[in-house]
Design a protein around this motif. Sequence first.
Motif, PDB file in Angstrom:
ATOM      1  N   GLN A  73      42.490  57.198  -0.321  1.00  0.00           N
ATOM      2  CA  GLN A  73      41.911  58.543  -0.373  1.00  0.00           C
ATOM      3  C   GLN A  73      42.821  59.487  -1.145  1.00  0.00           C
ATOM      4  OE1 GLN A  73      41.666  61.573   2.995  1.00  0.00           O
ATOM      5  NE2 GLN A  73      39.522  60.879   2.932  1.00  0.00           N
ATOM      6  N   PHE A  74      42.221  60.216  -2.058  1.00  0.00           N
ATOM      7  CA  PHE A  74      42.889  61.284  -2.791  1.00  0.00           C
ATOM      8  C   PHE A  74      42.548  62.593  -2.107  1.00  0.00           C
ATOM      9  CE2 PHE A  74      42.262  64.260  -6.577  1.00  0.00           C
ATOM     10  CZ  PHE A  74      43.599  64.611  -6.661  1.00  0.00           C
ATOM     11  N   PHE A  84      39.987  51.236 -12.044  1.00  0.00           N
ATOM     12  CA  PHE A  84      39.776  52.024 -10.831  1.00  0.00           C
ATOM     13  C   PHE A  84      38.393  52.648 -10.847  1.00  0.00           C
ATOM     14  CE2 PHE A  84      44.320  52.000 -11.657  1.00  0.00           C
ATOM     15  CZ  PHE A  84      44.846  51.650 -10.427  1.00  0.00           C
ATOM     16  N   GLN A  85      37.867  52.844  -9.657  1.00  0.00           N
ATOM     17  CA  GLN A  85      36.548  53.483  -9.509  1.00  0.00           C
ATOM     18  C   GLN A  85      36.687  54.685  -8.582  1.00  0.00           C
ATOM     19  OE1 GLN A  85      33.271  51.586  -7.089  1.00  0.00           O
ATOM     20  NE2 GLN A  85      32.327  51.445  -9.118  1.00  0.00           N
ATOM     21  N   TYR A  86      35.995  55.772  -8.940  1.00  0.00           N
ATOM     22  CA  TYR A  86      36.031  57.017  -8.172  1.00  0.00           C
ATOM     23  C   TYR A  86      34.702  57.195  -7.439  1.00  0.00           C
ATOM     24  CZ  TYR A  86      40.218  58.601 -10.739  1.00  0.00           C
ATOM     25  OH  TYR A  86      41.481  58.723 -11.264  1.00  0.00           O
ATOM     26  N   SER A  87      34.773  57.667  -6.188  1.00  0.00           N
ATOM     27  CA  SER A  87      33.539  57.872  -5.431  1.00  0.00           C
ATOM     28  C   SER A  87      33.776  58.828  -4.270  1.00  0.00           C
ATOM     29  CB  SER A  87      33.016  56.527  -4.892  1.00  0.00           C
ATOM     30  OG  SER A  87      33.939  55.962  -3.968  1.00  0.00           O
ATOM     31  N   ASN A  88      32.662  59.263  -3.678  1.00  0.00           N
ATOM     32  CA  ASN A  88      32.658  59.943  -2.378  1.00  0.00           C
ATOM     33  C   ASN A  88      33.496  61.225  -2.347  1.00  0.00           C
ATOM     34  OD1 ASN A  88      31.941  60.265   0.340  1.00  0.00           O
ATOM     35  ND2 ASN A  88      33.758  59.171   1.053  1.00  0.00           N
ATOM     36  N   ILE A  89      33.185  62.161  -3.218  1.00  0.00           N
ATOM     37  CA  ILE A  89      33.865  63.454  -3.153  1.00  0.00           C
ATOM     38  C   ILE A  89      33.353  64.235  -1.949  1.00  0.00           C
ATOM     39  CG2 ILE A  89      32.210  64.563  -4.742  1.00  0.00           C
ATOM     40  CD1 ILE A  89      34.581  66.239  -5.779  1.00  0.00           C
ATOM     41  N   LEU A 117      41.908  77.375   1.375  1.00  0.00           N
ATOM     42  CA  LEU A 117      40.483  77.727   1.456  1.00  0.00           C
ATOM     43  C   LEU A 117      39.590  76.497   1.520  1.00  0.00           C
ATOM     44  CD1 LEU A 117      40.187  80.725  -1.047  1.00  0.00           C
ATOM     45  CD2 LEU A 117      40.944  80.698   1.353  1.00  0.00           C
ATOM     46  N   TYR A 118      39.998  75.428   0.844  1.00  0.00           N
ATOM     47  CA  TYR A 118      39.191  74.197   0.826  1.00  0.00           C
ATOM     48  C   TYR A 118      40.121  72.983   0.832  1.00  0.00           C
ATOM     49  CZ  TYR A 118      35.379  77.217  -0.839  1.00  0.00           C
ATOM     50  OH  TYR A 118      34.433  78.215  -0.968  1.00  0.00           O
ATOM     51  N   THR A 119      39.626  71.910   1.407  1.00  0.00           N
ATOM     52  CA  THR A 119      40.259  70.600   1.283  1.00  0.00           C
ATOM     53  C   THR A 119      39.258  69.673   0.606  1.00  0.00           C
ATOM     54  OG1 THR A 119      41.586  70.917   3.271  1.00  0.00           O
ATOM     55  CG2 THR A 119      41.296  68.659   2.489  1.00  0.00           C
ATOM     56  N   VAL A 120      39.686  69.050  -0.461  1.00  0.00           N
ATOM     57  CA  VAL A 120      38.813  68.190  -1.256  1.00  0.00           C
ATOM     58  C   VAL A 120      39.373  66.777  -1.222  1.00  0.00           C
ATOM     59  CG1 VAL A 120      37.716  67.855  -3.500  1.00  0.00           C
ATOM     60  CG2 VAL A 120      38.355  70.163  -2.772  1.00  0.00           C
ATOM     61  N   THR A 121      38.504  65.807  -0.954  1.00  0.00           N
ATOM     62  CA  THR A 121      38.918  64.404  -0.919  1.00  0.00           C
ATOM     63  C   THR A 121      37.981  63.557  -1.780  1.00  0.00           C
ATOM     64  OG1 THR A 121      37.606  63.973   1.064  1.00  0.00           O
ATOM     65  CG2 THR A 121      39.922  64.579   1.386  1.00  0.00           C
ATOM     66  N   ALA A 122      38.478  62.414  -2.179  1.00  0.00           N
ATOM     67  CA  ALA A 122      37.667  61.419  -2.894  1.00  0.00           C
ATOM     68  C   ALA A 122      38.283  60.058  -2.654  1.00  0.00           C
ATOM     69  CB  ALA A 122      37.615  61.734  -4.386  1.00  0.00           C
ATOM     70  N   ASP A 123      37.471  59.023  -2.836  1.00  0.00           N
ATOM     71  CA  ASP A 123      37.937  57.654  -2.670  1.00  0.00           C
ATOM     72  C   ASP A 123      38.229  57.041  -4.025  1.00  0.00           C
ATOM     73  OD1 ASP A 123      37.642  57.824   0.064  1.00  0.00           O
ATOM     74  OD2 ASP A 123      35.616  56.990   0.064  1.00  0.00           O
ATOM     75  N   ILE A 124      39.363  56.356  -4.126  1.00  0.00           N
ATOM     76  CA  ILE A 124      39.765  55.677  -5.353  1.00  0.00           C
ATOM     77  C   ILE A 124      39.926  54.192  -5.019  1.00  0.00           C
ATOM     78  CG2 ILE A 124      41.330  55.674  -7.317  1.00  0.00           C
ATOM     79  CD1 ILE A 124      40.106  58.424  -6.777  1.00  0.00           C
ATOM     80  N   THR A 125      39.216  53.347  -5.729  1.00  0.00           N
ATOM     81  CA  THR A 125      39.229  51.909  -5.467  1.00  0.00           C
ATOM     82  C   THR A 125      39.802  51.165  -6.661  1.00  0.00           C
ATOM     83  OG1 THR A 125      37.256  52.097  -4.064  1.00  0.00           O
ATOM     84  CG2 THR A 125      37.823  49.893  -4.862  1.00  0.00           C
ATOM     85  N   ASN A 126      40.720  50.242  -6.387  1.00  0.00           N
ATOM     86  CA  ASN A 126      41.251  49.365  -7.430  1.00  0.00           C
ATOM     87  C   ASN A 126      40.271  48.219  -7.600  1.00  0.00           C
ATOM     88  OD1 ASN A 126      42.621  47.514  -9.023  1.00  0.00           O
ATOM     89  ND2 ASN A 126      44.594  47.842  -8.021  1.00  0.00           N
ATOM     90  N   THR A 127      39.509  48.241  -8.682  1.00  0.00           N
ATOM     91  CA  THR A 127      38.480  47.229  -8.933  1.00  0.00           C
ATOM     92  C   THR A 127      38.987  46.090  -9.798  1.00  0.00           C
ATOM     93  OG1 THR A 127      37.694  48.569 -10.797  1.00  0.00           O
ATOM     94  CG2 THR A 127      36.581  48.863  -8.682  1.00  0.00           C
ATOM     95  N   GLY A 128      40.286  46.106 -10.105  1.00  0.00           N
ATOM     96  CA  GLY A 128      40.872  45.049 -10.918  1.00  0.00           C
ATOM     97  C   GLY A 128      41.527  43.981 -10.076  1.00  0.00           C
ATOM     98  N   SER A 129      42.355  43.161 -10.732  1.00  0.00           N
ATOM     99  CA  SER A 129      42.936  42.003 -10.069  1.00  0.00           C
ATOM    100  C   SER A 129      44.433  42.136  -9.798  1.00  0.00           C
ATOM    101  CB  SER A 129      42.707  40.754 -10.931  1.00  0.00           C
ATOM    102  OG  SER A 129      43.280  40.926 -12.222  1.00  0.00           O
ATOM    103  N   ILE A 130      45.059  43.249 -10.217  1.00  0.00           N
ATOM    104  CA  ILE A 130      46.489  43.427  -9.974  1.00  0.00           C
ATOM    105  C   ILE A 130      46.745  44.798  -9.366  1.00  0.00           C
ATOM    106  CG2 ILE A 130      47.173  41.854 -11.840  1.00  0.00           C
ATOM    107  CD1 ILE A 130      47.799  44.306 -13.555  1.00  0.00           C
TER     108      ILE A 130
END
Length: 871
Positions: A826-827, A667-672, A776-789
């Motif tokens: 999205q997380f 998995f890859q994390y991005s875009n907080i 007080l805050y909403t926090v989001t991030a993108d989680i991508t499945n970079t594998g094959s399953i």
Amino acid sequence: MRQALVSLALLASSPVSAAVTARDAQLHQRELATSDPFYPSPWMNPEANGWEDAYAKAKAFVSQLTLLEKVNLTTGIGWQGGQCVGNVGSVPRLGLRSLCMQDSPVGIRFGDYVSVFPSGQTTAATFDKGLMNRRGNAMGQEHKGKGVNVLLGPVAGPIGRTPEGGRNWEGFSPDPVLTGIALAETIKGIQDAGVIACAKHFIANEQEHFRQSGEAQGYGFDISESLSSNIDDKTMHELYLWPFADGVRAGVGAIMCSYNQINNSYGCQNSKTLNNLLKNELGFQGFVMSDWQAQHTGAASAVAGLDMTMPGDTSFNTGLSYWGTNLTLAVLNGTVPEYRIDDMVMRIMAAFFKTGQTLDLPPINFDSWTTDTFGPLHFAVNEDRQQINWHVNVQDNHGSLIREIAAKGTVLLKNTGSLPLNKPKFLVVVGDDAGPNPAGPNACPDRGCDVGTLGMAWGSGSANFPYLITPDAALQAQAIKDGTRYESVLSNYQLDQTKALVTQANATAIVFVNADSGEGYINVDGNEGDRKNLTLWHDGDALIKSVAGWNPNTIVVIHSTGPVLVTDWYDHPNITAILWAGVPGQESGNAITDVLYGKVNPSGRSPFTWGPTRESYGTDVLYTPNNGKGAPQQAFSEGVFIDYRHFDRTNASVIYEFGHGLSYTTFQYSNIQVVKSNAGAYKPTTGTTIPAPTFGSFSKDLKDYLFPSDQFRYITQYIYPYLNSTDPAKASLDPHYGKTAAEFLPPHALDSNPQPLLRSSGKNEPGGNRQLYDILYTVTADITNTGSIVGAEVPQLYVSLGGPDDPKVVLRGFDRIRIDPGKTAQFRVTLTRRDLSNWDPAIQDWVISKYPKKVYIGRSSRKLELSADLA
């Protein structure tokens, strides 16, 4: 009638006095921690959110009760006096049978045809709120199906201050947020099934050693009082009270007070913890129940906030009670005010009605003391023989849920590529922990042994297996299906045979090992509840090192009640994978097979830290008394710095960090992104409560309270509310009877006037000041499945509160998200005012400090890829 007990002075002794009776200890009383008094005991709020309808129904019922009937509902009938581990008296005039309280946190203790679920700790490792809720609901359904009214769980105490703690497995995690969420979801699931949840053990109940002086004396320790957990106000709020606040906010109907003392005041008569923290600050509307024999006084515990005593007798099978007859007398003479007995019963019945229970309850259809169909209804005295067991099967299809939780709670700690298995040519399974107990899965009472695979740990938190799928059985079945050659050596000590197998060509070796623990009344191999050490049992470490020395593809599976030391072998080049499978319940073998073969892509995350040494944790069980013959003193001097918070504070290395867990995909994390809300300024709660209400009236003539021998037969040892004499001194066996309550009770204990609301409390909101839960805050991030399953990732959000006395980071949110290959999800986490606050002991409220705050998102407490400032 042999029910009344000792003197009024004892019954009403000050709940705030330190329980240290040895003369040498008393001389040093000023050096010991003390617990501040808080009186009067708060009464229910008829407008409390979520409790309004239950309050109205309870009021209508309680208004009809006599004093004797009220006492009957607050006092247990005595150990083994009924069919459940705890029963209170009934109100037959209004159609209410005896209420049934039953263990346990993983299944119905002593029941037949019931399920054994994964432990709370294993469930926490799923980091899956939905599974937590579904598990609670399934357990609630089973208890309801047996006629149980109060399920004695879930557990947030112990939270897991020390990794050796014997009952950590019953709870969830040493992190208060993970425990709080798991506790709340479990409570909601249980109560949605129509059973009252009883969150336990309140509070700072963190070890088995010295929790009860009598139990400790049985192990040869010469102490007169139970251990005192000495804890400061800030630590109490930010760590130990935190999950209970989530439970109260979730609407929990009951809370069990603990055996230990808190700052030298017993948990079941501690006015600071019960009256102040629980009922006032948190606005708890349910009832407080004592742990079994955790009550030490009569009137004192009543005014300090105890609502129900279990199992009713002072010591098992004595027929003596601090309440029962004595509570009736205490109300009649004003030692316990009328509003307090009314509030006790209101709380019990409000919880009853809140969970949808009705007066026409189905009968209790099982018996805790025998599985025979016919037997004595009153087992303690072998009287009233009748049918007591109907052998009702309540398992439904819960086996599939148990298998799912156990698999998704399995943590893949290490994998160099040997997993998942794919029709291996030759599979060798090694170790005691892979196989069965030759005497059967239920051979040891309350599972008080460690023979065969560890599917459940020991103590009152145990239940009877309907079956237990061992790893050996499940893996062999899979091997047969695949055409794999399969052999197993179900012993840690058959090393010659083991070597002969694992050194053969094409052999994949799986070594199963365990470490057990449980409740303090059972001693297994010198482990008096708490573990003696953090090593594997039955020479498991030696077995692993031997097999790894012989076989280049060695996989290790650990069943344990917490972390074990893996330092000596985890990085061995021949150990290609390590899995922690917790305490998985009845589907153990099927669940681990699902993970090993990739039918379930691992997504479990470690709910605790794996330290390199025992000493590296910074906390430990107190194994030796340290206060003469008085109460052992356990200083919680580490404050909030337990588990990963401690390791981060000391910049210490770990083997596997809190929240760690691998997958068969990547998995890859991005875009907080951080979005600030427009929440208003925090306003402390102001105002007062209503005056203490009372319901109904009662006669003051003692002859109206005599045992009605013309109506029914007296049962020996059964705890009744009746008197045996119109002479109160004779009825109470109290030579000091007649002294006023003012001579014994603390100031304000009898006060029924409107009381000022605490600034941190909620006016009508259980859980504390409503604005603590403003977003007080909403926090989001993108989680991508970079594998094959396809796989599930568990992103975790941590916050730095920024202060010099704060942990480096604290967990504040998480999710378990299924993501297809190549897809992005999205997380999202909302941060409340509470999430960003510290407790200020000076003003007695939560405050957001001036220090800069930062948010982190990552895959564990030490792999935090994304960060952002909170402006």
